[in-house]
Design an enzyme around this catalytic site. Structure first.
Site, PDB file in Angstrom:
ATOM      1  N   ASP A 206       0.843  -1.191   0.000  1.00 40.35           N
ATOM      2  CA  ASP A 206       0.000   0.000   0.000  1.00 40.35           C
ATOM      3  C   ASP A 206       0.882   1.246   0.000  1.00 40.35           C
ATOM      4  O   ASP A 206       1.858   1.325   0.748  1.00 40.35           O
ATOM      5  CB  ASP A 206      -0.925  -0.015   1.218  1.00 40.35           C
ATOM      6  CG  ASP A 206      -1.913  -1.169   1.137  1.00 40.35           C
ATOM      7  OD1 ASP A 206      -2.393  -1.465   0.026  1.00 40.35           O
ATOM      8  OD2 ASP A 206      -2.193  -1.789   2.181  1.00 40.35           O
TER       9      ASP A 206
ATOM     10  N   CYS B 262       3.028   4.467   0.253  1.00 38.65           N
ATOM     11  CA  CYS B 262       3.550   5.301   1.332  1.00 38.65           C
ATOM     12  C   CYS B 262       4.544   6.241   0.667  1.00 38.65           C
ATOM     13  O   CYS B 262       5.724   5.941   0.569  1.00 38.65           O
ATOM     14  CB  CYS B 262       4.224   4.449   2.399  1.00 38.65           C
ATOM     15  SG  CYS B 262       5.079   5.424   3.652  1.00 38.65           S
TER      16      CYS B 262
ATOM     17  N   CYS C 113       8.416   0.913   4.684  1.00 40.14           N
ATOM     18  CA  CYS C 113       7.753   0.708   3.391  1.00 40.14           C
ATOM     19  C   CYS C 113       8.705   0.532   2.208  1.00 40.14           C
ATOM     20  O   CYS C 113       8.646  -0.474   1.511  1.00 40.14           O
ATOM     21  CB  CYS C 113       6.758   1.834   3.138  1.00 40.14           C
ATOM     22  SG  CYS C 113       5.479   1.889   4.423  1.00 40.14           S
TER      23      CYS C 113
ATOM     24  N   GLU D 102      -2.683   5.640   0.467  1.00 45.95           N
ATOM     25  CA  GLU D 102      -1.720   6.398   1.267  1.00 45.95           C
ATOM     26  C   GLU D 102      -2.106   6.468   2.745  1.00 45.95           C
ATOM     27  O   GLU D 102      -3.264   6.761   3.072  1.00 45.95           O
ATOM     28  CB  GLU D 102      -1.596   7.811   0.688  1.00 45.95           C
ATOM     29  CG  GLU D 102      -0.683   8.737   1.450  1.00 45.95           C
ATOM     30  CD  GLU D 102       0.746   8.228   1.536  1.00 45.95           C
ATOM     31  OE1 GLU D 102       1.202   7.964   2.660  1.00 45.95           O
ATOM     32  OE2 GLU D 102       1.403   8.091   0.480  1.00 45.95           O
ATOM     33  N   GLY D 103      -1.107   6.203   3.604  1.00 45.33           N
ATOM     34  CA  GLY D 103      -1.331   6.346   5.046  1.00 45.33           C
ATOM     35  C   GLY D 103      -2.487   5.502   5.542  1.00 45.33           C
ATOM     36  O   GLY D 103      -3.358   6.007   6.233  1.00 45.33           O
TER      37      GLY D 103
ATOM     38  N   ASP E  51      -7.016   1.953  10.880  1.00 42.88           N
ATOM     39  CA  ASP E  51      -6.705   1.583   9.505  1.00 42.88           C
ATOM     40  C   ASP E  51      -7.984   1.684   8.671  1.00 42.88           C
ATOM     41  O   ASP E  51      -9.044   1.304   9.145  1.00 42.88           O
ATOM     42  CB  ASP E  51      -6.197   0.127   9.511  1.00 42.88           C
ATOM     43  CG  ASP E  51      -5.383  -0.230   8.285  1.00 42.88           C
ATOM     44  OD1 ASP E  51      -5.873   0.014   7.178  1.00 42.88           O
ATOM     45  OD2 ASP E  51      -4.272  -0.753   8.455  1.00 42.88           O
TER      46      ASP E  51
ATOM     47  N   ARG F 147      -7.751   0.640   5.175  1.00 43.21           N
ATOM     48  CA  ARG F 147      -7.346   0.085   3.886  1.00 43.21           C
ATOM     49  C   ARG F 147      -8.294  -0.986   3.367  1.00 43.21           C
ATOM     50  O   ARG F 147      -8.327  -1.280   2.183  1.00 43.21           O
ATOM     51  CB  ARG F 147      -5.929  -0.495   3.966  1.00 43.21           C
ATOM     52  CG  ARG F 147      -4.878   0.566   3.875  1.00 43.21           C
ATOM     53  CD  ARG F 147      -3.508  -0.017   4.040  1.00 43.21           C
ATOM     54  NE  ARG F 147      -3.267  -0.455   5.403  1.00 43.21           N
ATOM     55  CZ  ARG F 147      -2.130  -1.020   5.802  1.00 43.21           C
ATOM     56  NH1 ARG F 147      -1.163  -1.226   4.934  1.00 43.21           N
ATOM     57  NH2 ARG F 147      -1.973  -1.374   7.054  1.00 43.21           N
TER      58      ARG F 147
ATOM     59  N   SER G 185       5.265 -10.312   2.892  1.00 42.54           N
ATOM     60  CA  SER G 185       4.454  -9.429   3.727  1.00 42.54           C
ATOM     61  C   SER G 185       4.336 -10.061   5.103  1.00 42.54           C
ATOM     62  O   SER G 185       4.270 -11.273   5.235  1.00 42.54           O
ATOM     63  CB  SER G 185       3.054  -9.258   3.118  1.00 42.54           C
ATOM     64  OG  SER G 185       2.184  -8.624   4.041  1.00 42.54           O
TER      65      SER G 185
ATOM     66  N   LYS H  21      -3.573  -8.683   5.449  1.00 41.71           N
ATOM     67  CA  LYS H  21      -3.403  -9.079   4.048  1.00 41.71           C
ATOM     68  C   LYS H  21      -3.437 -10.598   3.917  1.00 41.71           C
ATOM     69  O   LYS H  21      -4.105 -11.138   3.028  1.00 41.71           O
ATOM     70  CB  LYS H  21      -2.091  -8.511   3.492  1.00 41.71           C
ATOM     71  CG  LYS H  21      -2.111  -6.998   3.311  1.00 41.71           C
ATOM     72  CD  LYS H  21      -0.751  -6.484   2.863  1.00 41.71           C
ATOM     73  CE  LYS H  21      -0.741  -4.959   2.807  1.00 41.71           C
ATOM     74  NZ  LYS H  21       0.629  -4.419   2.645  1.00 41.71           N
TER      75      LYS H  21
END
Ligand SMILES: [Zn+2]
Length: 421
Positions: A249, A251, A264, A293-294, A333, A335, A357, A362
């Site tokens: 994701d 950054c 990241c 982002e973020g 979060d 995301r 990861s 995820k």
């Protein structure tokens, strides 16, 4: 309800029409999850001929607003139609069985790369159908890859890695296309509640969300994703070919500018090195890069959190890492990894042999969607910047994958970051 802008004598009226004309040139039906493109029907997000539209919103994600600005400023002729000559994909991807499964893909249009081919008849009839996916080739130059060659961790092979230290990739840009009934199901909410929240939380930007329940597809004004494929893209769908993959994701501060408060970029470039090594060994590599982002909270929220972390009593510390985000954003979060596996299913992926990861969110989303995961590859300790220990230790304590020790509360409180000076 649709709207049309009519100019006359300098006055401009917005005409709201509840049902644009149907018929030979009317809006084609979309049967999401149908097995073929012909049965599924094209996604028509044009702003040129409103009677053809079968979606809410329009193309280009957040950049659609710039297109509006270009029209307003007189730089773009309203009604410009894309000339798609020679724009077709460099690599054939799919179709795969997952494309016809309305539970597997709900947030991208599986036929989005091949509209010129599969909807050629509609195009010939005058429908303005635009690709939501583009596939091309590139060479990428990264200092970390050059360093890996210098330290002999990677070797130039003239195929995946060239003499000038660049890596050969297929890259794919993807715009979001949401099938609202499927997105609602993914989050265990009703479609009506999802539509109402999208309408209200965008300040009423898309009235059709609540007035046109018959239109099920939404092109949201958000960032999309980019794929970087090392090796043959068709091998991604072959579970017998070793796949090394990272879902990353965005950054910007770390990825592009090397800011050292998180892991990241080091993790991303480590994943690229693993992808190249895997492709050179006869496998295939994939980086799926999402514009979130973020943690999808945006960079302003992210930087506010950085200040709050570093100014709190006792300074930046791992045991308060998630709390400070929650104080500013209301959540830790946003995301929503629930939608992330869609792109993996679009690529036909059934097994990821090496997932680069440590994120449990995820991992859970990928395996929960039916994709098998073999080994999980953590970031090597020597690649974690000193100031990023706060983040990585907090994440490990919260359930991120590690093959080392999980810090307890006392250890967590002792992990400190730099001050603001
Ligand atoms: Zn970061």
């Amino acid at each position: 309800m649709g709207s049309e802008i009519n100019g006359s004598h300098g006055a401009r009226h917005i005409r709201l029409t509840s049902h644009p004309g149907q018929g030979a040139t009317g809006a084609p039906a979309i049967h999401w999850g149908a097995p073929t493109a012909a049965e599924r029907g094209p996604v028509v997000g044009t702003t040129v001929n409103r009677s053809q539209r079968n979606v809410i919103g329009t193309h280009s994600g957040s950049y659609g607003v710039y297109r509006a600005l270009a029209v307003a400023a007189g730089n773009l002729v309203k009604g410009h139609r894309a000339d798609l000559t020679n724009t077709s994909p460099t690599d054939l991807i799919g179709p795969y069985p997952q494309w016809g499964d309305a539970d597997k893909i709900v947030s991208i249009d599986p036929w989005g790369a091949s509209v010129a081919d599969v909807f050629s008849e509609h195009l010939a009839q005058g429908y303005d159908i635009r690709p939501t996916i583009a596939v091309t080739k590139a060479h990428i130059h990264l200092p970390e890859v050059r360093q890996a060659i210098a330290f002999q961790r990677l070797q130039v092979d003239g195929k995946v890695l060239l003499d000038d230290s660049s890596a050969v990739v297929t890259k794919v840009a993807i715009e979001p296309v949401w099938w609202l009934p499927g997105v609602a199901k993914r989050f265990n909410v009703t479609e009506a509640d999802l539509r109402r929240a999208l309408f209200e939380e965008t300040g009423g930007m898309y009235p059709e969300l609540v007035t046109r329940s018959d239109i099920e597809v939404f092109l949201p004004p958000i960032g999309g994703q980019t794929l970087y494929i090392f090796g043959d893209a068709r091998d991604l769908a072959n579970p017998n070919v070793t796949l090394t993959a990272r879902v990353h994701d965005e950054c910007n501060g770390s990825d592009v500018f090397g800011s050292d408060i998180c892991t990241c970029r080091p993790y991303l470039t480590h994943a690229i090195e693993e992808c190249i090594r895997g492709a050179q060994a006869g496998g295939v590599g994939l980086i799926a890069y999402s514009r979130k982002e973020g943690r999808a909270l945006g960079e302003v929220t992210k930087f506010l959190v950085y200040n709050a972390r570093k100014r709190q009593e006792g300074g930046d510390r791992a045991d308060k890492y998630f709390l400070r985000t929650e104080c500013v954003a209301g959540v830790q979060d946003m995301r929503f990894q629930e939608l992330m596996p869609d792109v993996l299913h679009w690529l036909g992926i059934r097994k990821i042999h090496r997932l680069v990861s440590m994120s449990n969110d995820k991992f859970d989303a990928i395996t929960g969607s039916g994709i098998e995961v073999g080994e999980r590859v953590k970031i090597p300790d020597e690649l974690v910047p000193a100031d990023a220990r706060v983040e990585i230790e907090a994440k490990i304590a919260a359930g991120y994958f590690t093959d080392g020790s999980v810090p307890d509360e006392v250890m967590l409180a002792a992990v400190k970051g730099r001050g603001l000076e």
